[in-house]
Design a protein around this motif. Structure first.
Motif, PDB file in Angstrom:
ATOM      1  N   GLY A 399       0.777  -1.232   0.000  1.00 31.82           N
ATOM      2  CA  GLY A 399       0.000   0.000   0.000  1.00 31.82           C
ATOM      3  C   GLY A 399       0.808   1.282   0.000  1.00 31.82           C
ATOM      4  O   GLY A 399       0.248   2.381   0.082  1.00 31.82           O
ATOM      5  N   GLN A 400       2.128   1.165  -0.137  1.00 32.89           N
ATOM      6  CA  GLN A 400       2.958   2.364  -0.186  1.00 32.89           C
ATOM      7  C   GLN A 400       2.822   3.029  -1.556  1.00 32.89           C
ATOM      8  O   GLN A 400       2.894   2.368  -2.593  1.00 32.89           O
ATOM      9  CB  GLN A 400       4.431   2.015   0.046  1.00 32.89           C
ATOM     10  N   THR A 401       2.658   4.359  -1.564  1.00 40.44           N
ATOM     11  CA  THR A 401       2.621   5.114  -2.813  1.00 40.44           C
ATOM     12  C   THR A 401       3.965   5.810  -3.024  1.00 40.44           C
ATOM     13  O   THR A 401       4.826   5.827  -2.142  1.00 40.44           O
ATOM     14  CB  THR A 401       1.510   6.166  -2.770  1.00 40.44           C
ATOM     15  N   ASN A 429      -1.226   3.220   3.846  1.00 40.19           N
ATOM     16  CA  ASN A 429      -0.734   1.908   3.456  1.00 40.19           C
ATOM     17  C   ASN A 429      -1.470   0.852   4.280  1.00 40.19           C
ATOM     18  O   ASN A 429      -2.364   1.182   5.071  1.00 40.19           O
ATOM     19  CB  ASN A 429       0.785   1.810   3.614  1.00 40.19           C
ATOM     20  N   GLN A 430      -1.113  -0.398   4.100  1.00 42.52           N
ATOM     21  CA  GLN A 430      -1.854  -1.460   4.782  1.00 42.52           C
ATOM     22  C   GLN A 430      -1.617  -1.480   6.287  1.00 42.52           C
ATOM     23  O   GLN A 430      -2.331  -2.168   7.026  1.00 42.52           O
ATOM     24  CB  GLN A 430      -1.504  -2.829   4.191  1.00 42.52           C
ATOM     25  N   MET A 434       0.020   7.039   6.871  1.00 47.99           N
ATOM     26  CA  MET A 434      -0.016   8.014   5.781  1.00 47.99           C
ATOM     27  C   MET A 434       1.413   8.452   5.480  1.00 47.99           C
ATOM     28  O   MET A 434       2.329   8.208   6.265  1.00 47.99           O
ATOM     29  CB  MET A 434      -0.873   9.215   6.186  1.00 47.99           C
ATOM     30  N   PRO A 435       1.627   9.139   4.341  1.00 47.13           N
ATOM     31  CA  PRO A 435       2.984   9.602   4.025  1.00 47.13           C
ATOM     32  C   PRO A 435       3.607  10.440   5.142  1.00 47.13           C
ATOM     33  O   PRO A 435       4.807  10.324   5.413  1.00 47.13           O
ATOM     34  CB  PRO A 435       2.771  10.422   2.753  1.00 47.13           C
ATOM     35  N   ILE A 436       2.794  11.237   5.817  1.00 44.73           N
ATOM     36  CA  ILE A 436       3.345  12.112   6.851  1.00 44.73           C
ATOM     37  C   ILE A 436       3.783  11.324   8.082  1.00 44.73           C
ATOM     38  O   ILE A 436       4.677  11.743   8.819  1.00 44.73           O
ATOM     39  CB  ILE A 436       2.326  13.228   7.212  1.00 44.73           C
TER      40      ILE A 436
END
Length: 499
Positions: A399-401, A429-430, A434-436
């Motif tokens: 789930g990482q973008t 992600n799973q 979140m990115p932050i």
């Protein structure tokens, strides 16, 4: 322990090893080790498969030729302990005739039984036929045990009157090879060994991976003791004793000319094992993959799959490309399995599926290139991939973008490009991160880069009040490192500023 040489010299009869064990325990792999080991012995192999189509002969054929060009005997379509038992006697009698005529010299015979065989009737063969008794002696019953699945099969409830083959195989063993120990932990191994010893106090237990054991543990062990066997089973020599298998367990074979698409096969097998793996005791086969010069040989035990191209098994120029598949298990649906395999063939009828799966593969490859560009902070590559239609929200297996990755590495220029292209600053992600969360927790990039990433993420609407899978806010991931105070200030939720 007796050596091979000693075992051969003191008894003029040919020692016979019965190699047994439940489906998928590693018997054929062990047989390959025996055939390729440096022991100087000439060994006859008697191969038995529980099904209409032989697969194991392809797995051991080249190694058998190394030992003796004409000594592989394959017995197909039946169980050696019942329906084709007379075939075993016939084969042994033919070998005995050649031994008596002096046209054949043997140092040993290995009988690999089907995984559904009870070893007792096989062992009985060496005491009820006079010719067999004269020329052969039962040296030992070697039982292979799959450490990952043995408890499941020992506990399997059988219909009234039917034998539990896994139990019989352990009980009659002269030596137990506990295989696949890498698939379980030490506590499991201790429990399994204790159970095996409670069922058979006389058989030593040898641990191994990939069936890799010394030949001395298998051949010329002088392990079989008729007196001890009769004490355990007084009816052992009764040739009229009933022998009943579980009728719910069956074998199913598919033989289909043509080539299959590798991606479609992967998808089908993955779905099959995921949904029906508990009932599929064993699956094995040889496939003709489109445009591949080598045969693809595979096998599976429940949900564990292993397969590869056999570099020593090239398709001949005039050899028909034929796929052979064998399934052994409970409640097998032949129509569904056949239809599923037909859907993997590289034929015009499946062209739409093949194109669709190829498109998915290309999309996955392009997404991977996007992730790598985000990690390198390669702005030209990022812009090119995004312009070519790669979605900024594409995620990998966990789930990482690309935005997650750019934030972790502190690549604020990539963050800016991705946000402009539509990346979601709050995509999880799973693990619920979140990115932050990633830029706060990970220390891959410089502190200055991570701070700049945080500013751009906050401006884009990144939530500072959402907790991740560890129930932590982004700010709570920041530890005491140089520049941490500024990052903590940035990540503090508006309702609870830092003092």
């Amino acid at each position: 322990m007796a050596t091979l040489a000693a075992g051969a010299s003191e008894d003029p009869s040919v020692p016979v090893t019965v190699l047994t064990g439940f489906l998928g325990s590693g018997k054929t792999t062990l047989l390959n080790h025996i055939l390729t080991a440096t022991h100087g012995k000439k060994i006859a192999v008697i191969e038995n498969e529980f099904g209409e189509v032989g697969i194991d002969d392809a797995l051991i054929e080249k190694n058998t030729r190394v030992q003796a060009e004409d000594e592989l005997v394959e017995m197909m379509n039946g169980c050696i302990c019942c329906t084709v038992r007379q075939d075993l006697i016939n084969v042994l009698q033919k070998l005995a005739a050649r031994l008596a005529a002096g046209s054949l010299h043997l140092d040993g015979v290995v009988i690999e039984t089907t995984g559904m065989a009870d070893p007792a009737p096989v062992a009985q063969t060496f005491f009820v036929d006079e010719t067999v008794k004269q020329w052969f002696c039962l040296d030992g019953i070697i039982t292979m045990v799959d450490a990952k699945h043995i408890e499941q099969h020992l506990d399997d409830e059988k219909p009234e009157g039917a034998e539990n083959e896994a139990v019989e195989q352990v009980a009659f063993a002269d030596r137990i090879i506990l295989n696949k120990i890498d698939l379980v932990d030490e506590a499991d191994l201790h429990r399994i060994e204790a159970r095996l010893r409670s069922m058979n106090t006389n058989a030593p237990v040898v641990r191994t991976c990939q069936s890799n054991v010394s030949v001395d543990h298998v051949l010329s062990i002088r392990g079989f003791d008729l007196k001890r066997t009769l004490e355990m089973d007084p009816e052992f020599l009764d040739t009229d004793a009933e022998h009943q298998h579980d009728d719910s367990v069956s074998t199913l074979s598919i033989v289909r000319p043509g080539e299959v698409n590798g991606a479609l096969v992967n998808e089908w097998v993955g779905d099959l094992l995921q949904n029906f793996g508990n009932d599929i005791f064993r699956m094995k086969g040889v496939l003709a993959i489109s445009r591949a010069p080598c045969k693809f040989v595979y096998q599976a035990v429940h949900m564990i799959f292993d397969g590869s191209f056999d570099r020593d098994a090239l398709w001949g120029p005039a050899e028909p490309r034929v796929n052979k598949l064998v399934f052994i298990g409970k409640n097998l649906d032949k129509a569904a399995l056949t239809a599923g395999f037909e859907g993997c063939l590289d034929v015009p009828e499946n062209r739409v599926k093949i194109l669709a799966i190829q498109q998915v593969k290309v999309a996955e490859q392009q997404a991977q290139m996007l992730f790598q560009a985000a990690q390198r902070d390669d702005i030209p590559a990022l812009k090119r991939l995004l312009a070519n239609g790669v979605p900024a929200t594409a995620a990998n297996g966990i789930g990482q973008t690309a935005l997650h990755i750019a934030c972790i590495w502190g690549n604020y220029k990539s963050v800016e490009i991705l946000i402009e292209a539509g990346a979601d600053p709050n995509q999880m992600n799973q693990f619920g991160g979140m990115p932050i969360h990633g830029l706060a927790a990970m220390k891959k990039g410089t502190m200055r880069g991570r701070i700049e990433c945080a500013k751009k993420m906050i401006k884009a609407g990144a939530s500072l009040t959402t907790r991740d899978g560890r129930n932590m806010l982004p700010r709570e991931h920041v530890d005491d490192e140089q520049g941490a105070n500024e990052l903590q200030q940035l990540l503090a939720p508006p309702a609870c500023p830092l003092s």
